[in-house]
Design an enzyme around this catalytic site. Structure first.
Site, PDB file in Angstrom:
ATOM      1  CG  PHE A  93       9.085  67.263  27.103  1.00  5.22           C
ATOM      2  CD1 PHE A  93       9.172  68.565  27.119  1.00  5.22           C
ATOM      3  CD2 PHE A  93       8.285  66.606  26.159  1.00  5.22           C
ATOM      4  CE1 PHE A  93       8.667  69.308  26.178  1.00  5.22           C
ATOM      5  CE2 PHE A  93       7.754  67.260  25.091  1.00  5.22           C
ATOM      6  CZ  PHE A  93       7.710  68.907  25.296  1.00  5.22           C
TER       7      PHE A  93
ATOM      8  CE  LYS B 289       4.910  71.556  47.473  1.00  5.76           C
ATOM      9  NZ  LYS B 289       3.696  71.190  47.123  1.00  5.76           N
TER      10      LYS B 289
HETATM   11  N1  LIG Z   1       3.584  67.914  38.579  1.00  2.92           N
HETATM   12  C1  LIG Z   1       3.541  68.935  39.221  1.00  2.92           C
HETATM   13  O1  LIG Z   1       2.201  69.636  39.270  1.00  2.92           O
HETATM   14  C2  LIG Z   1       4.598  69.577  39.826  1.00  2.92           C
HETATM   15  C3  LIG Z   1       4.256  70.914  40.702  1.00  2.92           C
HETATM   16  C4  LIG Z   1       5.285  71.497  41.451  1.00  2.92           C
HETATM   17  C5  LIG Z   1       6.624  70.746  41.344  1.00  2.92           C
HETATM   18  N2  LIG Z   1       6.745  69.733  40.551  1.00  2.92           N
HETATM   19  C6  LIG Z   1       8.183  69.150  40.633  1.00  2.92           C
HETATM   20  O2  LIG Z   1       8.546  69.135  39.122  1.00  2.92           O
HETATM   21  C7  LIG Z   1       9.213  68.157  38.821  1.00  2.92           C
HETATM   22  C8  LIG Z   1       8.884  67.165  37.548  1.00  2.92           C
HETATM   23  O3  LIG Z   1       7.690  66.977  37.778  1.00  2.92           O
HETATM   24  P1  LIG Z   1       6.622  66.208  36.831  1.00  2.92           P
HETATM   25  O4  LIG Z   1       5.216  66.089  37.482  1.00  2.92           O
HETATM   26  O5  LIG Z   1       6.632  66.961  35.755  1.00  2.92           O
HETATM   27  O6  LIG Z   1       7.421  64.767  36.675  1.00  2.92           O
HETATM   28  P2  LIG Z   1       6.999  63.635  35.519  1.00  2.92           P
HETATM   29  O7  LIG Z   1       5.761  63.970  34.787  1.00  2.92           O
HETATM   30  O8  LIG Z   1       7.176  62.317  35.963  1.00  2.92           O
HETATM   31  O9  LIG Z   1       8.190  64.211  34.546  1.00  2.92           O
HETATM   32  C9  LIG Z   1       9.367  63.596  34.789  1.00  2.92           C
HETATM   33  C10 LIG Z   1      10.592  63.871  33.424  1.00  2.92           C
HETATM   34  O10 LIG Z   1      11.649  63.718  34.028  1.00  2.92           O
HETATM   35  C11 LIG Z   1      12.478  63.090  33.045  1.00  2.92           C
HETATM   36  N3  LIG Z   1      13.682  62.427  33.745  1.00  2.92           N
HETATM   37  C12 LIG Z   1      13.370  61.398  34.946  1.00  2.92           C
HETATM   38  N4  LIG Z   1      14.712  61.088  35.191  1.00  2.92           N
HETATM   39  C13 LIG Z   1      15.496  61.882  34.379  1.00  2.92           C
HETATM   40  C14 LIG Z   1      17.182  61.826  34.279  1.00  2.92           C
HETATM   41  N5  LIG Z   1      17.920  61.072  35.149  1.00  2.92           N
HETATM   42  N6  LIG Z   1      17.468  62.509  33.181  1.00  2.92           N
HETATM   43  C15 LIG Z   1      16.851  63.110  32.525  1.00  2.92           C
HETATM   44  N7  LIG Z   1      15.314  63.223  32.299  1.00  2.92           N
HETATM   45  C16 LIG Z   1      14.690  62.438  33.555  1.00  2.92           C
HETATM   46  C17 LIG Z   1      11.343  61.928  32.619  1.00  2.92           C
HETATM   47  O11 LIG Z   1      11.666  61.385  31.305  1.00  2.92           O
HETATM   48  P3  LIG Z   1      10.697  60.353  30.555  1.00  2.92           P
HETATM   49  O12 LIG Z   1       9.945  61.313  29.695  1.00  2.92           O
HETATM   50  O13 LIG Z   1      11.958  59.668  29.514  1.00  2.92           O
HETATM   51  O14 LIG Z   1      10.470  59.506  31.464  1.00  2.92           O
HETATM   52  C18 LIG Z   1      10.189  62.853  32.220  1.00  2.92           C
HETATM   53  O15 LIG Z   1      10.374  63.533  31.154  1.00  2.92           O
HETATM   54  C19 LIG Z   1       9.364  67.340  40.230  1.00  2.92           C
HETATM   55  O16 LIG Z   1      10.629  67.666  40.855  1.00  2.92           O
HETATM   56  C20 LIG Z   1       8.113  67.801  41.169  1.00  2.92           C
HETATM   57  O17 LIG Z   1       8.242  67.608  42.423  1.00  2.92           O
HETATM   58  C21 LIG Z   1       5.650  69.077  39.880  1.00  2.92           C
END
Ligand SMILES: NC(=O)c1ccc[n+]([C@@H]2O[C@H](COP(=O)([O-])OP(=O)(O)OC[C@H]3O[C@@H](n4cnc5c(N)ncnc54)[C@H](OP(=O)(O)O)[C@@H]3O)[C@@H](O)[C@H]2O)c1
Length: 398
Positions: free
Chosen positions: A12, A196
Site C-alpha cells: 500500500f 522492462k
Molecule cells: N512507483 C511507481 O511509479 C511504479 C511504476 C511502475 C511499477 N512500479 C512497481 O510497483 C511496485 C510497487 O512500487 P511502489 O513505488 O508502490 O513501492 P513503495 O511505495 O515503496 O511501496 C511498497 C509497499 O510494499 C509493502 N511491502 C514491502 N515488502 C512487503 C512484504 N514483504 N509484504 C507485504 N508488503 C510489503 C510496503 O509496506 P509498508 O507500507 O509497511 O512499508 C509498502 O506498502 C514495485 O515493483 C515497482 O517496481 C512502481
C-alpha cells in the site's frame, strides 16, 4: 463471461494507494479489495482493520481469487506470486525485476495451475505496451521495439539538456521530487530499463533472454564534455532500451545511452515520461507515449489488468509457439562513441573500424564500430572506468 473478483492486495505504497484511489473512481467495477497485506504497522489513510501483515492471511484465504502484488521487494514478491498461482489465484504484478528474472517459471506456473498472471504496469507504467505487443503486433512484421523505459533517468537527462543543469544537480532534483530513489543505481545504471526490455522482448519476439546476458550501461558517468559534444551536434542523449530483429531469424537487445537527433520520436520524450517506438515492415513506425510511473498512472495500468482478469484474459505467449524461434545474437555491431582519458583503457575496446577521433587536453574520444559481444565481455568493468559510452544510432533499425 465476466467473473467477480475478490482481491487480496500486497503493498500500500505509491502504486497500491494509487490503485485504491483509481478503483474508487472507476464506475462500472464489480470488484472488492478485501485485505491489504503490508510490511509495517503504521498510521495509514485507511482504518487498521483493512490491513494484515502475514502473506498467508491472503494466500490461504479461499474467498480471495485474485492477488494484486505491488510491493517493492523482488525476492518477497517472487514468493508471494508463486504461492498465489500455486493456490489457484490469478495475479496482477508490477514487479519488473521479479518478472524478468523468473519468466519461464511464471509461464509454467500459469499453465500448471490454470490461472492468469498479468503485468502491464511492469513496463512503461500507464502505456499499454505489453498487451498491444501481445495482441496486435504479429512478429512476422515486427522489426524493433525501442524505448525510453525509465522515467528517472529521462528526467535527469531532460534537466541536463533542456535546463543546462549538471548531472549531480539534476539527480538531486529527481530525488527531491521522488522520481529517483536515494540509491538511484537501479534507474541510472539502466537496470530498470533492462528488466522492462526483457519483458517487452518476450511479448515482441517470443524470446526469454537472461537479463545477466544483456549489455546494460547507464548515464551515471556522463560528463560536461559528453554533453557539450552532443549539444554541438544538436543531439540529445537518451537512455534507450532496444530489441531489434536481425537477418536470419535473430534478435539483439541492449540498454545504452544514445545520441538522438531531432527527427526521432523519442527526442521529444521529456522529463519523467516514457516513449516506445514500434517499427514494422508494413506500417513503418508507431509511437506510444505517456506517463511511465506515478501513483495514478501506474494504478490505472494495474486496474486495466484487473478488468482484463474479470473478463478471463490471459497472455497466450503465442509468439513462443511460432515455428521459428529467434536466436539472440551478440554479433551485432553498433557505432559507439567512447570518451576516455587514459589511453590504456582503449586496450579493452576492440573497435573493428574507427569513424572519428579526437584528442584534447582533458578528454579524448573515439567513434567506431564494435561488436556487442566485445562490450559484453567487459560489461562488469565498464561502470568503474573513467569513460562514457553512447551509441550514435547508426546501423540500427530505429
Ligand atoms: N512507483 C511507481 O511509479 C511504479 C511504476 C511502475 C511499477 N512500479 C512497481 O510497483 C511496485 C510497487 O512500487 P511502489 O513505488 O508502490 O513501492 P513503495 O511505495 O515503496 O511501496 C511498497 C509497499 O510494499 C509493502 N511491502 C514491502 N515488502 C512487503 C512484504 N514483504 N509484504 C507485504 N508488503 C510489503 C510496503 O509496506 P509498508 O507500507 O509497511 O512499508 C509498502 O506498502 C514495485 O515493483 C515497482 O517496481 C512502481
Amino acid at each position: 463471461m465476466k467473473q467477480k473478483l475478490n482481491i487480496g492486495l500486497f503493498g500500500f505504497g505509491v502504486v497500491g494507494q494509487g490503485l485504491y484511489e483509481v478503483l474508487k473512481t472507476s464506475p462500472a467495477f464489480d470488484t472488492e479489495i478485501s485485505k491489504i497485506c503490508v510490511k509495517n504497522k503504521k498510521e495509514r489513510s485507511l482504518p487498521e482493520e483493512f490491513f494484515c501483515y502475514q502473506p498467508d492471511d491472503i494466500l490461504n484465504d479461499p474467498n480471495i481469487n485474485t492477488v494484486v502484488e505491488l510491493i517493492d521487494n523482488a525476492e518477497e514478491a517472487y514468493k508471494i506470486v508463486k504461492k498465489a498461482l500455486q493456490n489457484g489465484k490469478h495475479v496482477v504484478s508490477a514487479n519488473k525485476k521479479m518478472l524478468a528474472e523468473n519468466l519461464p517459471e511464471m509461464i509454467q506456473l500459469q499453465k500448471e495451475n490454470k490461472v492468469s498472471l498479468l503485468y502491464e504496469a511492469s513496463a512503461c507504467g500507464s502505456i499499454p505496451v505489453i498487451r498491444n505487443l501481445e495482441e496486435y503486433y504479429d512478429n512476422d512484421l515486427l522489426l524493433s521495439v525501442t524505448g525510453i523505459l525509465n522515467g528517472s533517468s529521462n528526467y535527469i537527462l531532460s534537466k541536463i539538456f533542456d535546463h543546462n543543469q549538471s548531472y549531480d544537480a539534476a539527480l538531486k532534483d529527481a530525488q527531491d521530487l521522488g522520481f529517483a530513489e536515494s540509491d538511484p543505481t537501479f534507474d541510472v545504471e539502466g537496470f530498470d530499463s533492462l528488466f522492462k526490455l526483457i519483458i517487452l522482448t518476450l511479448h515482441s519476439f517470443g524470446s526469454i533472454i537472461d537479463p545477466n546476458d544483456v549489455l546494460t550501461y547507464g548515464i551515471s558517468n556522463i560528463s560536461d564534455f559528453d554533453i557539450q559534444y552532443a549539444r554541438e551536434k544538436r543531439y540529445k542523449i537518451k537512455l534507450v532500451g532496444q530489441v531489434e530483429r536481425l537477418e536470419g531469424n535473430k534478435i539483439t537487445l541492449f540498454v545504452l545511452p544514445r545520441f538522438v537527433r531531432k527527427d526521432k520520436y523519442i527526442y521529444s520524450v521529456e522529463d519523467e515520461f516514457n516513449g516506445v517506438v514500434i517499427k514494422g515492415k508494413a506500417y513503418d513506425k508507431q509511437f506510444m507515449f505517456g506517463k511511465g510511473a506515478g501513483a495514478h498512472p501506474t494504478g490505472s495500468a494495474v486496474l486495466s489488468d484487473i478488468t482484463a482478469l474479470a473478463h478471463n484474459y490471459a497472455y497466450e505467449y503465442k509468439k513462443m509457439k511460432y515455428a521459428d524461434n529467434f536466436e539472440y545474437s551478440k554479433e551485432h555491431k553498433v557505432e559507439l562513441y567512447l570518451r576516455y582519458k587514459d589511453e590504456t583503457v582503449l586496450e579493452k575496446f576492440s573497435f573493428e573500424s574507427i569513424t572519428e577521433e579526437y584528442k584534447g587536453p582533458e578528454y579524448n574520444y573515439k567513434i567506431g564500430y564494435i561488436r556487442l559481444a566485445d562490450l559484453l565481455r567487459i560489461k562488469d568493468e565498464l561502470r568503474d572506468l573513467d569513460i562514457f559510452m553512447s551509441i550514435t544510432g547508426a546501423s540500427l533499425n530505429y
